[in-house]
Design a protein around this motif. Structure first.
Motif, PDB file in Angstrom:
ATOM      1  N   ILE A 564       0.843  -1.191   0.000  1.00 50.32           N
ATOM      2  CA  ILE A 564       0.000   0.000   0.000  1.00 50.32           C
ATOM      3  C   ILE A 564       0.882   1.245   0.000  1.00 50.32           C
ATOM      4  N   ALA A 565       0.370   2.304  -0.605  1.00 49.05           N
ATOM      5  CA  ALA A 565       1.116   3.560  -0.666  1.00 49.05           C
ATOM      6  C   ALA A 565       0.892   4.396   0.586  1.00 49.05           C
ATOM      7  N   THR A 566      -0.306   4.302   1.156  1.00 46.54           N
ATOM      8  CA  THR A 566      -0.606   5.026   2.388  1.00 46.54           C
ATOM      9  C   THR A 566       0.128   4.366   3.547  1.00 46.54           C
ATOM     10  N   GLN A 567       0.862   5.129   4.312  1.00 46.13           N
ATOM     11  CA  GLN A 567       1.583   4.557   5.441  1.00 46.13           C
ATOM     12  C   GLN A 567       0.608   4.158   6.549  1.00 46.13           C
ATOM     13  N   LEU A 568       0.848   2.991   7.137  1.00 48.55           N
ATOM     14  CA  LEU A 568       0.033   2.513   8.249  1.00 48.55           C
ATOM     15  C   LEU A 568       0.884   2.514   9.512  1.00 48.55           C
ATOM     16  N   LEU A 569       0.491   3.347  10.466  1.00 49.40           N
ATOM     17  CA  LEU A 569       1.238   3.518  11.711  1.00 49.40           C
ATOM     18  C   LEU A 569       0.419   2.970  12.882  1.00 49.40           C
ATOM     19  N   VAL A 570       1.052   2.865  14.041  1.00 57.17           N
ATOM     20  CA  VAL A 570       0.387   2.280  15.195  1.00 57.17           C
ATOM     21  C   VAL A 570       0.521   3.206  16.401  1.00 57.17           C
ATOM     22  N   ASN A 571      -0.514   3.227  17.243  1.00 54.21           N
ATOM     23  CA  ASN A 571      -0.496   4.026  18.472  1.00 54.21           C
ATOM     24  C   ASN A 571       0.006   3.160  19.619  1.00 54.21           C
ATOM     25  N   GLY A 588       5.648   2.292  11.263  1.00 60.25           N
ATOM     26  CA  GLY A 588       6.215   3.083  12.342  1.00 60.25           C
ATOM     27  C   GLY A 588       5.185   3.329  13.429  1.00 60.25           C
ATOM     28  N   VAL A 589       5.565   4.136  14.401  1.00 60.67           N
ATOM     29  CA  VAL A 589       4.652   4.535  15.483  1.00 60.67           C
ATOM     30  C   VAL A 589       4.146   5.935  15.170  1.00 60.67           C
ATOM     31  N   GLY A 590       2.849   6.062  14.985  1.00 60.00           N
ATOM     32  CA  GLY A 590       2.275   7.356  14.629  1.00 60.00           C
ATOM     33  C   GLY A 590       1.920   8.198  15.823  1.00 60.00           C
ATOM     34  N   LEU A 591       1.793   7.560  17.004  1.00 63.12           N
ATOM     35  CA  LEU A 591       1.453   8.303  18.217  1.00 63.12           C
ATOM     36  C   LEU A 591       2.035   7.556  19.405  1.00 63.12           C
ATOM     37  N   LEU A 592       3.131   8.059  19.937  1.00 64.75           N
ATOM     38  CA  LEU A 592       3.719   7.519  21.165  1.00 64.75           C
ATOM     39  C   LEU A 592       3.238   8.413  22.301  1.00 64.75           C
TER      40      LEU A 592
END
Length: 876
Positions: A564-571, A588-592
């Motif tokens: 996918i082109a849209t990055q998928l991050l995790v909280n 990656g981590v989108g919200l630490l």
């Protein structure tokens, strides 16, 4: 004496290396076929509706590994080693796991086994096959791989099923009926034994690989009309049902229909229509099949289906009859999963048992069953391919038929006896999962969270973030107040435990010491009785689990098929959660969440108090060491650290906050976010020093997001302090802001001019501020629980403004989970990345995949139309 046809079949299966016909398995063969296969086999032999199939013996795996180990040094010592991997080193663990799985999936199967799979693929009438892991475990030193290959199973020690194994830690695989696809699926199930999460679990529980016997159950599969569960506990039974395959309820994306039944009479005591908006089915288009294609896809249900009960009375009565037979034949307590198929051989849909588990904690002694000769057409076949070809799915005898032929039914067709319902209180589902344990009720002013015993269910009026350290060992959370986006839900989703919020009056109804069942996926709490009547240690149903410290994996069958082109991050906020993202497709981590992460290192002191006491350097080192765990594990993927957003009412346990002298009237709009940094710059400087120290360790993937920024002046103040510390000297550093205060809709161009390098849309705060609705109030949940058109318009505006300014735009919060259709819009609008909780990663990845594919298809069609028009109407 065994019937002749069965004897011939038994010789046949011995000749076909390591294969067992599901309808012929004997209890003594349990070590070779595993728990799941044996349970279904015994039901099939007693004429219960189970789809016939066959089992690849557990011996086959270790024979395969032994041959592979001759050319692959990494596998040479298996199964007699732990692979010499440090499971506390997530990066090393993931690398070793990926390497082993790659070797297994790339190896060639034995010719006899490959030809058998090919025969099945050519002759079966089902469009797909499903490969289930079927596990048993031996005591140390008596592994099945030691057997010589002869049929003398009597000398093997009878293994005991590993009762504490998390449900579905080993994944199943569905594939089209193609020989190569079936070979790959078999190897993928074998490789599940060596996944990072699996290796972590084996080592944490001191289980050697030689103790594990992994067989593979293979069954034909059709598209499902409906699926669900059936759980029986003594005299009562509970049925859940939803449309399509079980994927939707397994992921917590729907609330299934619910029925309570009385076993003795078969009466439906209560029923409740679920909330079902989507379902999953097979995706087997002939022109797009490939070995790595995802064979399951989601589809939206029509309004009519959403308003209907999934089960018609005809099939509901079949399940009731099945439960009554099982209680009489097998056990008074059990759980099973079922599916309603539409096969090509039958004009009517057929209801089948797909998984069966006797009462948790007790192994089903299959040797005590009175097995009668089976009269299935399968029993006399001489070909494993014909096993599927000649399949006639049997129906239960003496099942009353309903007058209507339709599958769905309107809610008015079911009578309810409210006085008999087992439901104690219904709240809002905030975190999925079900668990049975003892309640610990906190009411009034006495909020001693540290006094909660491990494994208890916390029941409270509300939960504040500073409770988190004391909640790491609770089994579930129930609160009277709050909505889905409240802190109770956020903390529970981070910890991976069930949570029900907005359960009115729960602290007055329950008492500490009661045994209760919490269903976080449906938002329900059941009173089971006292500890004398219902042992706390007993788990009811296959979906229930007892919480274990540091082992909290959620099952993941994810196959990264389409990039996918849209990055998928995790909280994230807890280092322990890093174990859960191993193998997941996160960028990656989108919200630490900083304040939740810091709680355990603060020693109940506010950061400003550390500064006044002269211990700021110690706190900087502690914080840096915490952050490094995330940056090292995720490298080179980015980690977005959101600096602290201290709200006075949420952290009352932290002493020494000199800025709070009295309770704020409205703390959600009070001294918080970057406005607080202006009043207490020293605490902000502590965080910045810790970030700089992380860079000094060599971590280049750390980014900073400023929270709740109200004005450009606030941002400028913070940017200057960031520059003074030296963070901007690092070429990879980026400074973002949370786009959660509505003023950003008007000020974003000015923010960019002032130095903002990216924005992350915080939908939780943005929603409550745009709509003037407190997200902690359950009464307003219908307003803030979804994605209001005004919020969608604001999100679209922010994305478009960010694109125009040339900066990335991410989004975090619950909006994308509560409204799956929003992801389609986000992709269309051009969102850069989407950040979600760990449990929502897989579903979000699939949703992004579908959205991007639709966008590409639409673009291709438009391009084709444009070219066609030019060819006809223009002179070139």
């Amino acid at each position: 004496m065994m019937p002749k046809s069965r004897s011939n079949n038994r010789i046949r299966r011995r000749f076909v290396d390591n294969l067992y016909s599901l309808d012929l398995i004997q209890p003594s063969e349990y070590p070779f076929v595993g728990n799941e296969a044996l349970n279904l086999s015994q039901l099939l032999q007693r004429d219960y509706p189970v789809v016939p199939g066959f089992v690849v013996s557990a011996k086959a795996l270790w024979e395969f590994i032994a041959i592979l180990g001759e050319s692959e040094p990494l596998l040479a010592d298996l199964p007699s080693s732990y692979l010499y991997v440090d499971v506390d080193n997530p990066r090393q663990l993931q690398q070793v796991a990926q390497q082993i799985r790659h070797k297994i999936q790339g190896a060639t199967l034995a010719s006899v086994l490959a030809s058998t799979l090919s025969e099945i693929a050519e002759t079966t009438l089902a469009p797909a096959t499903i490969f289930h892991p079927s596990l048993s475990m031996t005591s140390p030193g008596s592994g099945i791989e030691e057997d010589t290959g002869k049929t003398e199973v009597g000398r093997l020690e009878q293994p005991q099923i590993f009762s504490t194994l998390p449900d579905k830690i080993l994944g199943s695989y569905i594939c089209p009926r193609q020989p190569l696809a079936m070979e790959l699926s078999l190897k993928q199930v074998w490789a599940e034994l060596f996944r990072a999460r699996s290796q972590f679990y084996w080592q944490r529980h001191s289980i050697g690989l030689q103790q594990l016997n992994l067989a593979v159950l293979i069954q034909p599969m059709w598209d499902a009309i409906a699926s669900g569960t059936l759980q029986i506990n003594q005299a009562e039974g509970y049925i859940q049902a939803t449309w399509g395959l079980g994927t939707a309820w397994a992921k917590g994306e729907v609330v299934p229909d619910y029925y309570q039944i009385e076993i003795e009479t078969g009466i439906v005591l209560a029923s409740r229509l679920g909330r079902k908006t989507r379902a999953y089915g097979l995706c087997l288009e002939a022109d797009s099949l490939s070995l790595t294609q995802n064979t399951v896809q989601a589809y939206l249900l029509s309004e009519e289906q959403q308003k209907q009960y999934t089960l018609k009375d005809k099939y509901l009565q079949q399940l009731i009859t099945i439960s009554q037979r099982l209680v009489a034949d097998i056990s008074p307590s059990f759980s099973l999963e079922w599916t309603l198929w539409q096969t090509s051989e039958n004009s009517e849909p057929q209801l089948q048992i797909t998984k069966f588990s006797p009462e948790t904690g007790q192994k089903w002694d299959a040797s005590q069953l009175r097995l009668e000769p089976s009269h299935h057409s399968v029993g006399s076949t001489t070909s494993y391919g014909k096993l599927f070809t000649s399949l006639q799915v049997g129906s239960l005898p003496n099942v009353p038929k309903a007058s209507s032929d339709s599958i769905g039914s309107n809610s008015s067709e079911h009578t309810v006896n409210p006085s008999m319902t087992p439901m104690l209180v219904r709240g809002l589902p905030a975190a999925p999962g079900r668990v049975t344990a003892t309640a610990h009720v906190i009411s009034g002013e006495g909020k001693n969270v540290s006094a909660i015993l491990s494994g208890r269910i916390l029941v409270a009026q509300s939960v504040s973030p500073d409770w988190l350290p004391g909640l790491k060992h609770v089994a579930a959370i129930i609160t009277e107040q709050g909505g889905i986006t409240s802190h109770a839900g956020i903390i529970a989703r981070e910890l991976g435990i069930p949570c029900v919020v907005g359960a009115a009056g729960i602290t007055q109804i329950l008492e500490t010491g009661e045994s209760i069942l919490v269903d976080g996926g449906q938002g329900e709490v059941y009173r089971l009785g006292t500890k004398q009547g219902f042992p706390v240690e007993k788990l009811h149903g296959s979906g229930l689990r007892k919480r274990k410290a540091k082992v909290n994996f959620q099952a993941s069958n994810f196959q990264n098929t389409f990039p996918i082109a849209t990055q998928l991050l995790v909280n994230l906020s807890q280092p322990d959660s890093l174990e859960k993202i191993v193998g997941l497709p996160v960028d990656g981590v989108g919200l630490l969440r900083s304040e939740l992460m810091m709680l355990e290192i603060l020693n109940n002191l506010h950061p400003s108090q550390w500064h006044r006491q002269g211990h700021e350097r110690e706190l900087v080192e502690r914080l840096a060491q915490l952050i490094v765990q995330f940056t090292v594990t995720l490298a080179p993927r980015p980690v977005f650290y959101r600096s602290t957003d201290w709200r006075s009412h949420e952290f009352p346990s932290l002493s020494g906050d000199h800025l709070v002298t009295e309770a704020e009237v409205n703390p959600m709009l009070g001294l918080r976010g970057t406005r607080r940094y202006l009043s207490d710059p020293a605490s902000f400087d502590l965080e910045l020093a810790a970030l700089q120290e992380v860079y000094a360790y060599g971590c280049r993937n750390l980014r900073l997001i400023l929270p709740f920024v109200r004005t450009v002046e606030e941002f400028t103040f913070c940017r200057r302090r960031v520059e003074q510390v030296g963070l901007t000297d690092n070429p990879d550093f980026q400074l973002w802001i949370m786009a959660e205060v509505p003023s950003v809709l008007f000020l974003l161009p000015d923010y960019v001019k002032a130095g903002v390098q990216g924005i992350s849309i915080g939908t939780n705060d943005l929603t409550q501020l745009l709509l003037g609705a407190d997200r902690e109030q359950r009464q307003l949940e219908t307003l803030v629980g979804g994605c209001h058109p005004v919020v969608k318009q604001a999100i679209q505006q922010l994305i478009e403004m960010a694109k125009e300014a040339g900066i990335p735009c991410s989004i975090c919060g619950q909006a994308t989970v509560q409204d799956p259709e929003l992801i389609d819009l986000l992709v269309q609008w051009g969102i850069t990345s989407i950040s979600v909780d760990v449990k929502d990663v897989e579903a979000t990845y699939q949703a992004i995949t579908r959205a991007e594919q639709r966008l590409l298809l639409e673009a291709a069609r438009n391009k084709s139309k444009g070219l066609g028009g030019k060819g006809k109407g223009e002179n070139i």
